[in-house]
Design an enzyme around this catalytic site. Structure first.
Site, PDB file in Angstrom:
ATOM      1  NE  ARG A 170      -9.726  13.802  -5.413  1.00 55.52           N
ATOM      2  CZ  ARG A 170      -9.180  14.999  -5.659  1.00 55.52           C
ATOM      3  NH1 ARG A 170      -9.879  16.090  -5.459  1.00 55.52           N
ATOM      4  NH2 ARG A 170      -7.946  15.091  -6.120  1.00 55.52           N
ATOM      5  CE  LYS A 205       1.427  14.167 -10.497  1.00 50.37           C
ATOM      6  NZ  LYS A 205       0.287  14.712  -9.749  1.00 50.37           N
ATOM      7  CB  CYS A 225       2.181  17.891  -4.293  1.00 46.39           C
ATOM      8  SG  CYS A 225       0.531  17.657  -3.647  1.00 46.39           S
ATOM      9  CG  ASP A 230      -9.255   9.187  -6.743  1.00 44.32           C
ATOM     10  OD1 ASP A 230      -8.159   9.737  -6.900  1.00 44.32           O
ATOM     11  OD2 ASP A 230      -9.963   9.362  -5.731  1.00 44.32           O
ATOM     12  CB  ALA A 241      -6.031   8.602 -11.545  1.00 40.64           C
ATOM     13  CB  ALA A 242      -9.395  11.984  -8.869  1.00 36.88           C
TER      14      ALA A 242
HETATM   15  N1  SAM Z   1      -2.666  12.096  -9.539  1.00 32.42           N
HETATM   16  C1  SAM Z   1      -3.664  13.134  -9.442  1.00 32.42           C
HETATM   17  C2  SAM Z   1      -3.434  14.124 -10.546  1.00 32.42           C
HETATM   18  O1  SAM Z   1      -2.317  14.267 -11.030  1.00 32.42           O
HETATM   19  O2  SAM Z   1      -4.399  14.777 -10.962  1.00 32.42           O
HETATM   20  C3  SAM Z   1      -3.690  13.770  -8.072  1.00 32.42           C
HETATM   21  C4  SAM Z   1      -3.895  12.767  -6.974  1.00 32.42           C
HETATM   22  S1  SAM Z   1      -4.243  13.467  -5.405  1.00 32.42           S
HETATM   23  C5  SAM Z   1      -2.687  14.012  -4.910  1.00 32.42           C
HETATM   24  C6  SAM Z   1      -4.504  12.059  -4.415  1.00 32.42           C
HETATM   25  C7  SAM Z   1      -5.742  11.282  -4.775  1.00 32.42           C
HETATM   26  O3  SAM Z   1      -5.700  10.068  -4.022  1.00 32.42           O
HETATM   27  C8  SAM Z   1      -7.057  11.938  -4.427  1.00 32.42           C
HETATM   28  O4  SAM Z   1      -7.825  12.103  -5.584  1.00 32.42           O
HETATM   29  C9  SAM Z   1      -7.738  10.945  -3.476  1.00 32.42           C
HETATM   30  O5  SAM Z   1      -9.123  10.829  -3.688  1.00 32.42           O
HETATM   31  C10 SAM Z   1      -7.021   9.658  -3.822  1.00 32.42           C
HETATM   32  N2  SAM Z   1      -7.035   8.625  -2.786  1.00 32.42           N
HETATM   33  C11 SAM Z   1      -7.021   8.776  -1.446  1.00 32.42           C
HETATM   34  N3  SAM Z   1      -7.049   7.585  -0.834  1.00 32.42           N
HETATM   35  C12 SAM Z   1      -7.073   6.648  -1.809  1.00 32.42           C
HETATM   36  C13 SAM Z   1      -7.139   5.241  -1.817  1.00 32.42           C
HETATM   37  N4  SAM Z   1      -7.180   4.556  -0.674  1.00 32.42           N
HETATM   38  N5  SAM Z   1      -7.171   4.595  -3.000  1.00 32.42           N
HETATM   39  C14 SAM Z   1      -7.131   5.291  -4.158  1.00 32.42           C
HETATM   40  N6  SAM Z   1      -7.098   6.637  -4.218  1.00 32.42           N
HETATM   41  C15 SAM Z   1      -7.056   7.309  -3.060  1.00 32.42           C
END
Ligand code: SAM
Length: 500
Positions: A324, A302, A424, A319, A297-298
């Site tokens: 984050r 969204k 993205c 997250d 979510a970070a």
């Molecule tokens: N959905 C967010 C938004 O709209 O603001 C953007 C998400 S960003 C594309 C991808 C996120 O996935 C990052 O914040 C990252 O820390 C997190 N992430 C990476 N590996 C992960 C895992 N194993 N479990 C949960 N989150 C993860």
């Protein structure tokens, strides 16, 4: 004393070594340093040109240009004045525009049904068409339809240069290369399925990245073999009534003003984000009282959108990264007034690894917005860039991680519930490729059954806002292509329904 004696030859040898080091340093200083953003562009040029063909130059230009934003009004602030301000700037309300277009499309459909029924009865067009006909405006047509109208002959999807390069690679060359640069499944920390599905040569150095394009043409498993059925979403996407989102029309590159602080409620009046971020939330189709998980979510854009629909009964924003997760909390603080218990009680922020959530059938809707190549960021920011040499393994492991996250989401959603997978990036491997990998493993390793929802028709009324990529050979999802006229994205979404 012997140890302290330095001969003339030793002095000469030492000096020549230092001289060589000095020369090497000087040479290195003269060589221009390849930046991470340049490495990203080099990769995209090689990997995306064959996939996106004649569209790539315009997508590339858009990716390298100023992005466009939408403004999400904060339902928890007083926003009437903000609406006036936005309208005075020439921005329009996306929800209203969407409803108007849907209505127009519905009328057109009804009209063409009447015409075909009457034609079946043997009447002529002139006799049957009464009143003014409802014609699609050019802005609603996708690229291929526009090309067809302009009678442009579509160009070969794989430019000659790439076809020749692929043909020139002999199996022996590939074998030799493979031994030196391949990442073993064990190193990738997962199963060997990725390697089965995506031959190792596809994941190697830059010169072979062009082969991303072939991932789907030579994938050995078909949908039937992995138990995937595709169901068409006939009805258009519902735009949540409470979402108030503003955008400038195609071609207008104005900016929204900075968010204003509401001194009484102590929150900001709007949130600006990439317009394509709206699409996964619309595809999620949140219904009143839904339990929603935003797995990655970070920083929280969204999640905020989901919250602004005022529909969910529970929203869990998760997250893996502590740092984050703080950003999610900050956003919630900035947009939800303190003490608003109804909202505070339904929003939960967690810090867990999405791959090992271990939550079973807990949610009605799960959004998996996975980490990816983040194409636009990789082309714009040298810091924290996924194309940094030190992050090579992390980058190559992304499809494995993405498919694990999607599998975990399919476990966490209840039968009958919906998962939306989004990225993205324009990378086919991280889009349809990761979805295919997850679906194959779900089929092989669990008793879960799911269907992919084909949204190609359902997204059409949104063409006034996005440039969708059509005829790209996508099996599962839809992709928003950045374009100078409407510089959102890239954004890929795939919608999956869990059946059992
Ligand atoms: N959905 C967010 C938004 O709209 O603001 C953007 C998400 S960003 C594309 C991808 C996120 O996935 C990052 O914040 C990252 O820390 C997190 N992430 C990476 N590996 C992960 C895992 N194993 N479990 C949960 N989150 C993860």
């Amino acid at each position: 004393m012997i140890g302290l004696t330095v001969t003339r030859n030793q002095i000469l040898a030492r000096n020549s070594v230092s001289l060589n080091i000095l020369k090497r340093h000087k040479k290195r200083d003269r060589e221009p340093k390849v930046t991470n953003t340049q490495r990203a562009l080099e990769y995209f040029d090689v990997a995306y040109a064959p996939v996106y063909g004649t569209r790539w130059p315009s997508v590339r230009l858009a990716l390298l240009s100023k992005p466009k934003y939408i403004a999400v009004l904060n339902n928890f602030a007083s926003y009437e004045e903000t609406i006036d301000r936005f309208q005075n700037l020439g921005a329009w309300n996306i929800g209203k525009k969407y409803s108007a277009i849907r209505e127009k499309m519905r009328m057109r459909q009804e009209q063409s049904q009447t015409v075909s029924q009457n034609q079946q009865r043997g009447e002529t067009d002139e006799e049957t068409t009464t009143g003014k006909s409802v014609r699609p405006s050019l802005i609603e047509l996708d690229d291929d339809e526009l090309a067809a109208r302009a009678r442009v002959v579509p160009k070969e999807r794989y430019p000659e240069e790439y076809r020749l390069r692929a043909a020139a690679q002999s199996p022996a060359e590939l074998e030799a290369d493979l031994a030196s640069r391949v990442i073993e499944p064990s190193e990738a920390g997962g199963s060997s399925l990725l390697m089965d599905y995506v031959p190792a040569t596809r994941l190697k150095g830059l010169e072979n990245w062009v082969e991303e394009a072939d991932v789907f043409t030579d994938a050995s498993q078909g949908d039937q073999e992995i138990g995937v059925t595709v169901i068409k979403q006939e009805e258009p996407i519902d735009f949540p009534k409470m979402l108030k989102i503003f955008a400038f029309e195609k071609g207008n590159i104005s900016d929204f003003p900075q968010p204003r602080f509401d001194p009484q409620l102590r929150v900001l009046d709007h949130y600006a984000m990439d317009g394509a971020s709206l699409l996964p939330v619309l595809a999620l189709d949140v219904k009143p009282g839904d339990r929603v998980l935003d797995m990655c979510a970070a920083p929280g854009g969204k999640s905020l959108l989901v919250l602004q629909t005022l529909l969910p009964g529970l929203l869990v924003s998760n997250d893996v990264s502590w740092g984050r997760v703080k950003r999610i909390r900050n956003i919630l603080k900035q947009y939800v007034p303190r003490g608003m218990s109804s909202i505070e009680n339904m929003t939960v922020v967690t810090q867990k690894n999405g791959c090992t959530l271990g939550e079973v059938e807990e949610y009605d809707k799960v959004l998996v917005d996975v980490p990816c190549l983040t194409d636009r960021h990789s082309l714009m920011e040298d810091d924290n860039n996924i194309f940094k040499t030190g992050r090579n393994k992390e980058r190559l492991r992304l499809p494995e991680l993405q498919s694990q996250l999607l599998m975990s989401a399919l476990e966490a959603v209840r039968p009958g519930g919906t998962v939306v997978y989004s990225t993205c990036t324009l990378s086919p491997l991280q889009n349809d490729g990761a979805v295919h990998l997850a679906l194959s493993r779900i089929w092989q390793e669990t008793t879960i059954e799911c269907s992919v929802v084909d949204m190609s028709q359902a997204v059409r009324p949104l063409s006034f806002l996005y440039r969708f990529g059509s005829n790209l050979g996508l099996r599962y999802g839809q992709v928003v292509l950045p374009s100078l006229l409407t510089n959102f994205g890239p954004m890929y979404i795939a919608k999956i329904k869990r059946i059992r």
